[in-house]
Write an enzyme that holds these catalytic residues in place. Sequence first.
Site, PDB file in Angstrom:
ATOM      1  N   ASP A  19       0.841  -1.202   0.000  1.00 48.19           N
ATOM      2  CA  ASP A  19       0.000   0.000   0.000  1.00 48.19           C
ATOM      3  C   ASP A  19       0.877   1.252   0.000  1.00 48.19           C
ATOM      4  OD1 ASP A  19      -2.567  -1.504   0.463  1.00 48.19           O
ATOM      5  OD2 ASP A  19      -1.512  -2.051   2.294  1.00 48.19           O
ATOM      6  N   TYR A 203       5.908 -14.698  -0.185  1.00 50.28           N
ATOM      7  CA  TYR A 203       5.039 -14.928   0.972  1.00 50.28           C
ATOM      8  C   TYR A 203       5.389 -16.280   1.586  1.00 50.28           C
ATOM      9  CZ  TYR A 203       2.345 -11.032  -0.909  1.00 50.28           C
ATOM     10  OH  TYR A 203       1.969  -9.791  -1.362  1.00 50.28           O
ATOM     11  N   GLU A 271       1.933  -6.483  -5.786  1.00 46.75           N
ATOM     12  CA  GLU A 271       1.822  -5.776  -7.069  1.00 46.75           C
ATOM     13  C   GLU A 271       2.994  -4.858  -7.374  1.00 46.75           C
ATOM     14  OE1 GLU A 271      -1.765  -4.812  -5.572  1.00 46.75           O
ATOM     15  OE2 GLU A 271      -2.250  -6.894  -5.949  1.00 46.75           O
TER      16      GLU A 271
HETATM   17  O1  TRH Z   1       4.609  -6.065   0.586  1.00 42.91           O
HETATM   18  P1  TRH Z   1       3.715  -6.705  -0.394  1.00 42.91           P
HETATM   19  O2  TRH Z   1       3.426  -8.100  -0.147  1.00 42.91           O
HETATM   20  O3  TRH Z   1       2.395  -5.870  -0.486  1.00 42.91           O
HETATM   21  C1  TRH Z   1       1.119  -6.461  -0.563  1.00 42.91           C
HETATM   22  C2  TRH Z   1       0.561  -6.388  -1.966  1.00 42.91           C
HETATM   23  O4  TRH Z   1       0.727  -5.151  -2.595  1.00 42.91           O
HETATM   24  C3  TRH Z   1      -0.906  -6.738  -1.935  1.00 42.91           C
HETATM   25  O5  TRH Z   1      -1.503  -6.616  -3.176  1.00 42.91           O
HETATM   26  C4  TRH Z   1      -1.636  -5.878  -0.941  1.00 42.91           C
HETATM   27  O6  TRH Z   1      -2.962  -6.129  -0.953  1.00 42.91           O
HETATM   28  C5  TRH Z   1      -1.033  -6.169   0.410  1.00 42.91           C
HETATM   29  O7  TRH Z   1       0.316  -5.791   0.380  1.00 42.91           O
HETATM   30  C6  TRH Z   1      -1.767  -5.439   1.510  1.00 42.91           C
HETATM   31  O8  TRH Z   1       4.365  -6.613  -1.875  1.00 42.91           O
HETATM   32  P2  TRH Z   1       4.617  -5.404  -2.879  1.00 42.91           P
HETATM   33  O9  TRH Z   1       3.323  -4.927  -3.464  1.00 42.91           O
HETATM   34  O10 TRH Z   1       5.617  -5.850  -3.830  1.00 42.91           O
HETATM   35  O11 TRH Z   1       5.222  -4.247  -2.006  1.00 42.91           O
HETATM   36  C7  TRH Z   1       6.485  -4.326  -1.431  1.00 42.91           C
HETATM   37  C8  TRH Z   1       7.112  -2.951  -1.389  1.00 42.91           C
HETATM   38  O12 TRH Z   1       8.243  -2.976  -0.530  1.00 42.91           O
HETATM   39  C9  TRH Z   1       7.606  -2.487  -2.746  1.00 42.91           C
HETATM   40  O13 TRH Z   1       7.359  -1.096  -2.908  1.00 42.91           O
HETATM   41  C10 TRH Z   1       9.106  -2.725  -2.676  1.00 42.91           C
HETATM   42  C11 TRH Z   1       9.360  -2.421  -1.229  1.00 42.91           C
HETATM   43  N1  TRH Z   1      10.594  -2.971  -0.636  1.00 42.91           N
HETATM   44  C12 TRH Z   1      11.628  -2.096  -0.396  1.00 42.91           C
HETATM   45  O14 TRH Z   1      11.545  -0.894  -0.748  1.00 42.91           O
HETATM   46  N2  TRH Z   1      12.760  -2.558   0.210  1.00 42.91           N
HETATM   47  C13 TRH Z   1      12.918  -3.854   0.585  1.00 42.91           C
HETATM   48  O15 TRH Z   1      13.981  -4.210   1.152  1.00 42.91           O
HETATM   49  C14 TRH Z   1      11.862  -4.771   0.284  1.00 42.91           C
HETATM   50  C15 TRH Z   1      12.045  -6.219   0.617  1.00 42.91           C
HETATM   51  C16 TRH Z   1      10.705  -4.286  -0.316  1.00 42.91           C
END
Ligand code: TRH
Length: 376
Positions: A19, A203, A271
Amino acid sequence: MPAPASIDIFCRVVDNYGDIGVCWRLARQLAARLATSTIRLWVDDLASFARIARGISTDAPLQTVGRIRVVKWDDVTSRDPGLLQPAAMVIEAFACSPPEAYVARMSDRQLWLNLEYLSAEDWVESCHGLPSIQPNGLRKFFFFPGFTPRTGGLLREGDLLARRDRWQADPHARPDLLSRLGVEAAWLDRLQAGARLVYVFCYPQAPLEALLRTLASTRQETLVLMAQGVGPNTPPLPAGGRLALHRHEFVDQDTFDQLLWSADLNLVRGEDSLLRAIWAARPMIWQPYRQEDALHLQKLDAWLARSPYSPEIRRVMQAWNGGSDAEFESALAPLLAPAAFAQWQHSARAGCDTLAREDDLVTRLLAFHAKQHQTR
Ligand code: TRH
């Protein structure tokens, strides 16, 4: 095109980092594009935010990072009602509903949008841009990101692919970053000599042990990188083996992108990291966020149907998302053979190039604003 003079983005962190991840990228891209607009990001969970962004204080009710004013959603409004003056463009992320007192001050002078989750499903085209009439009579428009011209498009910074190309062409970029993240010198040498780098952001349901077994069974040495907390039950790997696992502290989003640009194979989730892996143009496997009634598998299939990937690559992604360990291993192993892997690399690059020819999300958002402005 008239740009909105001010923009408010509202973000409630439901779970994980997606988010705030999407909202932060959007805020930064708007700030980069609109030099004179005021941009505020309202967030209810600064601790999650601080893990993926540099310079965020976890207790400041108000702070400015870059050109973006960050408002701690719950604290601030009672202390400073002036903050409740609505912006010209109001973006609520994922139907999170701005504070009532804010909505009460809105009128039809505001453009009000609900930024939805990214999906490649067909129905997105027919819902994108539709208004929904709110109890106060105002119209709130659905803005659906998506993969086709009739959707809201995909978040992509204007200079992203040029930065990626410079990074990938620079022989020092990857070892410098990995060394900063604590990867030992012996592995930097092995990577230099052709060992494989695999980045894993998954996950807990993913068949991680099957992935590690498959990687260990090939001739190529492999270093797996994972952030702390990801895959918490991973068994320790034997020291001195052909396969090693290195964990890094969470990094900011720009560094996260660089990790994906650096890896030979990316396993991503949700996403935002899906998109970033697409833009990395390297072989990837996606794990969508789990939903009831296996809706996430429909999301996966819809995206695969639009992807350039072969049936073999699709099969490995399906197995990563619910196949048995044996199915996953038997799907992945042949794809790691040099000729098949080269084909995977080619498809990943072609898929990225095709999508990058489309207008990005911010361009479409501003075009939507301009169109609504004209018809008002
Ligand atoms: O963290 P997520 O599993 O987020 C999820 C999904 O978006 C899902 O659709 C939503 O409904 C749920 O949250 C509530 O995966 P996502 O979307 O890839 O987001 C991870 C974010 O974290 C992305 O912007 C990349 C960032 N990130 C970093 O900036 N640094 C890091 O070290 C890591 C591991 C991730």
